[in-house]
Design a protein around this motif. Structure first.
Motif, PDB file in Angstrom:
ATOM      1  N   LEU A 151      -6.824  -5.223  -0.969  1.00  0.00           N
ATOM      2  CA  LEU A 151      -6.977  -5.313   0.479  1.00  0.00           C
ATOM      3  C   LEU A 151      -8.458  -5.306   0.854  1.00  0.00           C
ATOM      4  CD1 LEU A 151      -6.002  -5.397   3.380  1.00  0.00           C
ATOM      5  CD2 LEU A 151      -5.729  -2.902   3.275  1.00  0.00           C
ATOM      6  N   ILE A 152      -9.214  -4.402   0.269  1.00  0.00           N
ATOM      7  CA  ILE A 152     -10.647  -4.307   0.570  1.00  0.00           C
ATOM      8  C   ILE A 152     -11.347  -5.622   0.224  1.00  0.00           C
ATOM      9  CG2 ILE A 152     -12.795  -3.155  -0.117  1.00  0.00           C
ATOM     10  CD1 ILE A 152     -11.032  -0.568  -0.442  1.00  0.00           C
ATOM     11  N   ASN A 153     -11.031  -6.182  -0.919  1.00  0.00           N
ATOM     12  CA  ASN A 153     -11.639  -7.461  -1.313  1.00  0.00           C
ATOM     13  C   ASN A 153     -11.243  -8.585  -0.359  1.00  0.00           C
ATOM     14  OD1 ASN A 153     -12.881  -6.197  -3.476  1.00  0.00           O
ATOM     15  ND2 ASN A 153     -11.386  -6.896  -4.973  1.00  0.00           N
ATOM     16  N   SER A 154      -9.979  -8.590   0.068  1.00  0.00           N
ATOM     17  CA  SER A 154      -9.519  -9.608   1.024  1.00  0.00           C
ATOM     18  C   SER A 154     -10.237  -9.469   2.362  1.00  0.00           C
ATOM     19  CB  SER A 154      -8.014  -9.496   1.261  1.00  0.00           C
ATOM     20  OG  SER A 154      -7.297  -9.910   0.148  1.00  0.00           O
ATOM     21  N   LEU A 155     -10.389  -8.231   2.830  1.00  0.00           N
ATOM     22  CA  LEU A 155     -11.103  -7.993   4.082  1.00  0.00           C
ATOM     23  C   LEU A 155     -12.553  -8.462   3.974  1.00  0.00           C
ATOM     24  CD1 LEU A 155      -9.779  -4.437   5.019  1.00  0.00           C
ATOM     25  CD2 LEU A 155      -9.358  -6.551   6.290  1.00  0.00           C
TER      26      LEU A 155
ATOM     27  N   LEU B  35       0.847  -1.191   0.000  1.00  0.00           N
ATOM     28  CA  LEU B  35       0.000   0.000   0.000  1.00  0.00           C
ATOM     29  C   LEU B  35       0.881   1.239   0.000  1.00  0.00           C
ATOM     30  CD1 LEU B  35      -2.522  -1.146   2.747  1.00  0.00           C
ATOM     31  CD2 LEU B  35      -2.863  -1.189   0.273  1.00  0.00           C
ATOM     32  N   THR B  36       0.428   2.283  -0.671  1.00  0.00           N
ATOM     33  CA  THR B  36       1.179   3.530  -0.736  1.00  0.00           C
ATOM     34  C   THR B  36       0.349   4.637  -0.107  1.00  0.00           C
ATOM     35  OG1 THR B  36       2.183   2.773  -2.796  1.00  0.00           O
ATOM     36  CG2 THR B  36       2.399   5.121  -2.266  1.00  0.00           C
TER      37      THR B  36
ATOM     38  N   GLY C  64      -6.100   4.164   7.057  1.00  0.00           N
ATOM     39  CA  GLY C  64      -7.323   4.459   6.328  1.00  0.00           C
ATOM     40  C   GLY C  64      -7.173   3.975   4.897  1.00  0.00           C
ATOM     41  N   VAL C  65      -8.150   3.190   4.431  1.00  0.00           N
ATOM     42  CA  VAL C  65      -8.089   2.598   3.097  1.00  0.00           C
ATOM     43  C   VAL C  65      -9.304   3.095   2.311  1.00  0.00           C
ATOM     44  CG1 VAL C  65      -7.932   0.460   1.765  1.00  0.00           C
ATOM     45  CG2 VAL C  65      -7.047   0.533   4.114  1.00  0.00           C
ATOM     46  N   THR C  66      -9.071   4.003   1.374  1.00  0.00           N
ATOM     47  CA  THR C  66     -10.184   4.563   0.622  1.00  0.00           C
ATOM     48  C   THR C  66     -10.734   3.567  -0.395  1.00  0.00           C
ATOM     49  OG1 THR C  66     -10.914   6.366  -0.811  1.00  0.00           O
ATOM     50  CG2 THR C  66      -8.635   5.697  -1.040  1.00  0.00           C
TER      51      THR C  66
ATOM     52  N   ASN D  69      -5.278  -0.917  -2.902  1.00  0.00           N
ATOM     53  CA  ASN D  69      -6.376  -0.736  -1.951  1.00  0.00           C
ATOM     54  C   ASN D  69      -7.491  -1.731  -2.233  1.00  0.00           C
ATOM     55  OD1 ASN D  69      -4.950   1.505  -1.064  1.00  0.00           O
ATOM     56  ND2 ASN D  69      -6.711   2.857  -1.051  1.00  0.00           N
ATOM     57  N   ARG D  70      -7.834  -1.877  -3.504  1.00  0.00           N
ATOM     58  CA  ARG D  70      -8.947  -2.752  -3.891  1.00  0.00           C
ATOM     59  C   ARG D  70      -8.663  -4.199  -3.485  1.00  0.00           C
ATOM     60  NH1 ARG D  70     -13.775  -1.812  -3.924  1.00  0.00           N
ATOM     61  NH2 ARG D  70     -13.224   0.197  -4.763  1.00  0.00           N
TER      62      ARG D  70
END
Length: 192
Positions: free
Chosen positions: A142-146, A47-48, A108-110, A139-140
């Protein structure tokens, strides 16, 4: 003469097949390396942040850890800049980051794809979001994994707060969450 021709042909075919066998093994080895790299990439998310600092997340058996970090607790805040509950939660997460210091890392992950960093910096300023906010194509992932790990499906409510300790999920909240609930979870996890 016929024996020499047959012998020469046999040697030539033998060398040809031996070379193919060697190349085949080499190709097989390259496939194994590619598979290993794909597995590593699958278990690693880079992540950046808005200030261009990179954070490497390692997928653990039951969650995530932050590479090269002594942080005990990792909090992911999945949010959007236009979301009123996300805006309200930003100052809560800032106070948590300040209170717990280097024992806790809030990220924070937008969910907003291709949002300019300037807009996220404006969000940070306007809503006192004094913690790390990441903005990258990863980000996407990570969001999908979560969402998959938490069994939320593809369309879930935000803000989504996922709290991990030493790579294991402690708790998650969907929607606006009272600061007291989060603090209670953190205090229990840290033995305070």
């Amino acid at each position: 003469m016929l024996k020499i021709t047959l012998l020469s042909s046999l040697i030539a075919f033998s060398l040809l097949f031996q070379a193919c066998s060697s190349d085949s093994k080499k190709g097989h080895d390259q496939e194994k390396v590619q598979e290993a790299n794909a597995l590593l990439a699958k278990n690693e998310i880079v992540l950046t942040s808005t200030n261009k600092k990179q954070y490497v997340l390692k997928k653990a058996k039951e969650g995530f850890t932050l590479e090269n970090s002594k942080v005990k607790i990792l909090i992911f805040d999945v949010f959007a800049t236009w979301c009123p509950p996300c805006q309200a939660e930003a100052s809560v997460l800032s106070s948590i980051q300040k209170k717990y210091g280097d024992k806790v890392k809030v990220i924070g992950v937008t969910i907003e794809d291709s949002i300019p960093n300037a807009k996220l910096e404006s969000f940070k300023t306007n809503f006192s979001a004094n913690y790390t906010i990441v903005n990258s194509p990863e980000n996407r992932r990570l969001i999908n994994s979560l969402a998959e790990e938490l069994k939320l499906g593809k369309n879930f409510g935000i803000p989504l707060l996922a709290i991990y300790k030493d790579g294991k999920l402690l708790h998650f909240y969907q929607g606006a969450t009272e600061e007291e609930f989060i603090i209670s979870d953190l205090n229990k996890a840290l033995g305070i």
